[in-house]
Design a protein around this motif. Structure first.
Motif, PDB file in Angstrom:
ATOM      1  N   ASP A  79       0.830  -1.200   0.000  1.00 45.42           N
ATOM      2  CA  ASP A  79       0.000   0.000   0.000  1.00 45.42           C
ATOM      3  C   ASP A  79       0.866   1.251   0.000  1.00 45.42           C
ATOM      4  O   ASP A  79       2.058   1.210   0.306  1.00 45.42           O
ATOM      5  CB  ASP A  79      -0.922  -0.008   1.223  1.00 45.42           C
ATOM      6  N   SER A  80       0.236   2.373  -0.351  1.00 40.29           N
ATOM      7  CA  SER A  80       0.883   3.683  -0.345  1.00 40.29           C
ATOM      8  C   SER A  80      -0.166   4.728   0.029  1.00 40.29           C
ATOM      9  O   SER A  80      -1.374   4.479  -0.118  1.00 40.29           O
ATOM     10  CB  SER A  80       1.478   4.014  -1.719  1.00 40.29           C
ATOM     11  N   PRO A  81       0.292   5.937   0.457  1.00 41.60           N
ATOM     12  CA  PRO A  81      -0.671   6.987   0.787  1.00 41.60           C
ATOM     13  C   PRO A  81      -1.481   7.399  -0.445  1.00 41.60           C
ATOM     14  O   PRO A  81      -0.986   7.329  -1.576  1.00 41.60           O
ATOM     15  CB  PRO A  81       0.209   8.139   1.278  1.00 41.60           C
ATOM     16  N   PRO A  82      -2.718   7.840  -0.266  1.00 40.29           N
ATOM     17  CA  PRO A  82      -3.537   8.249  -1.407  1.00 40.29           C
ATOM     18  C   PRO A  82      -3.014   9.508  -2.067  1.00 40.29           C
ATOM     19  O   PRO A  82      -2.625  10.460  -1.377  1.00 40.29           O
ATOM     20  CB  PRO A  82      -4.926   8.481  -0.784  1.00 40.29           C
ATOM     21  N   LEU A  83      -2.977   9.514  -3.387  1.00 38.24           N
ATOM     22  CA  LEU A  83      -2.612  10.722  -4.118  1.00 38.24           C
ATOM     23  C   LEU A  83      -3.674  11.788  -3.860  1.00 38.24           C
ATOM     24  O   LEU A  83      -4.874  11.500  -3.869  1.00 38.24           O
ATOM     25  CB  LEU A  83      -2.498  10.433  -5.610  1.00 38.24           C
ATOM     26  N   GLY A  84      -3.216  13.015  -3.658  1.00 42.80           N
ATOM     27  CA  GLY A  84      -4.148  14.089  -3.360  1.00 42.80           C
ATOM     28  C   GLY A  84      -4.383  14.276  -1.879  1.00 42.80           C
ATOM     29  O   GLY A  84      -5.113  15.171  -1.462  1.00 42.80           O
ATOM     30  N   GLY A  85      -3.770  13.399  -1.074  1.00 42.92           N
ATOM     31  CA  GLY A  85      -3.899  13.521   0.368  1.00 42.92           C
ATOM     32  C   GLY A  85      -5.118  12.797   0.902  1.00 42.92           C
ATOM     33  O   GLY A  85      -5.937  12.260   0.159  1.00 42.92           O
ATOM     34  N   GLY A  86      -5.212  12.768   2.209  1.00 47.21           N
ATOM     35  CA  GLY A  86      -6.331  12.098   2.859  1.00 47.21           C
ATOM     36  C   GLY A  86      -5.847  11.019   3.804  1.00 47.21           C
ATOM     37  O   GLY A  86      -4.673  10.645   3.822  1.00 47.21           O
ATOM     38  N   ALA A  87      -6.772  10.518   4.581  1.00 49.12           N
ATOM     39  CA  ALA A  87      -6.437   9.525   5.597  1.00 49.12           C
ATOM     40  C   ALA A  87      -6.289   8.146   4.979  1.00 49.12           C
ATOM     41  O   ALA A  87      -6.809   7.858   3.903  1.00 49.12           O
ATOM     42  CB  ALA A  87      -7.529   9.496   6.667  1.00 49.12           C
ATOM     43  N   GLY A  88      -5.568   7.277   5.696  1.00 51.52           N
ATOM     44  CA  GLY A  88      -5.476   5.885   5.296  1.00 51.52           C
ATOM     45  C   GLY A  88      -4.470   5.626   4.200  1.00 51.52           C
ATOM     46  O   GLY A  88      -3.707   6.499   3.793  1.00 51.52           O
ATOM     47  N   MET A  89      -4.487   4.390   3.710  1.00 53.50           N
ATOM     48  CA  MET A  89      -3.589   3.938   2.665  1.00 53.50           C
ATOM     49  C   MET A  89      -4.408   3.250   1.576  1.00 53.50           C
ATOM     50  O   MET A  89      -5.545   2.830   1.807  1.00 53.50           O
ATOM     51  CB  MET A  89      -2.559   2.963   3.242  1.00 53.50           C
TER      52      MET A  89
END
Length: 244
Positions: free
Chosen positions: A57-67
């Motif tokens: 997994d990786s952080p969401p593009l555009g920001g936001g919580a979770g992976m």
């Protein structure tokens, strides 16, 4: 084995293959698994990670919580089972809602591959690239797709030829006729001052069938107006008076 030349094949792609077969290993599904009516493979998505840490997994593009589960990892996992029979389905709240008609469709396939998401979900691009269908088990949010996968497989496996000992047992169940199921009673005929309906003790099979249909209609009308509206659109039935 049944008349099928090959067992119905379920493939589950998950980060937690150790949870399978879980409840699928007991009762009807478990016995059918032992008899070879169906086959289950739970495969670890993490086996297709590209680094030594097994990252998926990786952080969401555009920001936001979770992976978000990476498209390259999920794609490699899907490619590894591309030759498996049947459709590929991602368990997702956005998908087509599971109902008994969908279950019957899936039971008619030679098998099924279920992709179990985790975290915030799976990168949209791999779903598009692989033409993955989406299926929802209801308007709820789960921690992952594994519990949903078990629900789907339990519902499908019981419809496979040879799984249920009494072929008629599935025909009278909820949703099969568009109605919820009628109430059930067994011995003793009277329990804590509550007596089972007299019609069930009459031995009159035609009256019993009619009573059960009337009860199914009555319960559906009261508890599931959506199902009832669909049902009356196809029939001219109205529930009869209760007979005890």
């Amino acid at each position: 084995m049944t008349a099928q030349s090959q067992p119905w094949t379920a493939t589950v792609l998950t980060l937690f293959p150790e949870v399978f077969p879980g409840p699928l290993g007991v009762s009807l599904a478990g016995k059918a698994l032992e008899r070879g009516i169906w086959h289950l493979d739970a495969l670890d998505i993490r086996a297709h990670a590209y680094d030594k840490h097994g990252s998926v997994d990786s952080p969401p593009l555009g920001g936001g919580a979770g992976m978000v589960m990476r498209p390259d990892v999920v794609d490699a996992a899907l490619a590894s089972v591309a030759d498996r029979p049947g459709p590929v389905v991602y368990l997702s709240p956005r998908g087509r809602v599971l109902d008994q008609s969908v279950v019957r469709e899936l039971a008619g396939e030679p098998g099924l591959t279920l992709l179990c998401g985790r975290y915030e979900g799976v990168d949209e691009r791999v779903l598009e690239a692989r033409n993955v269908a989406e299926l929802s088990v209801g308007d709820v949010v789960l921690s992952g797709g594994e519990v949903a996968a078990m629900l789907v497989l339990d519902a499908v496996v019981r419809l496979l030829p040879g799984v249920m000992g009494n072929a008629e047992s599935g025909a009278d169940e909820s949703f099969e006729s568009g109605l919820l199921e009628h109430p059930h009673y067994t011995r003793p005929a009277e329990w804590q001052g509550r007596r089972a309906p007299n019609v069930l003790l009459s031995g009159h099979h035609a009256r019993i069938r009619q009573w059960r249909r009337d009860q199914a209609e009555r319960i559906t009308k009261a508890r599931r107006p959506d199902l009832w509206a669909r049902y009356v659109g196809q029939t001219d039935h109205e529930p009869e008076d209760d007979e005890r």
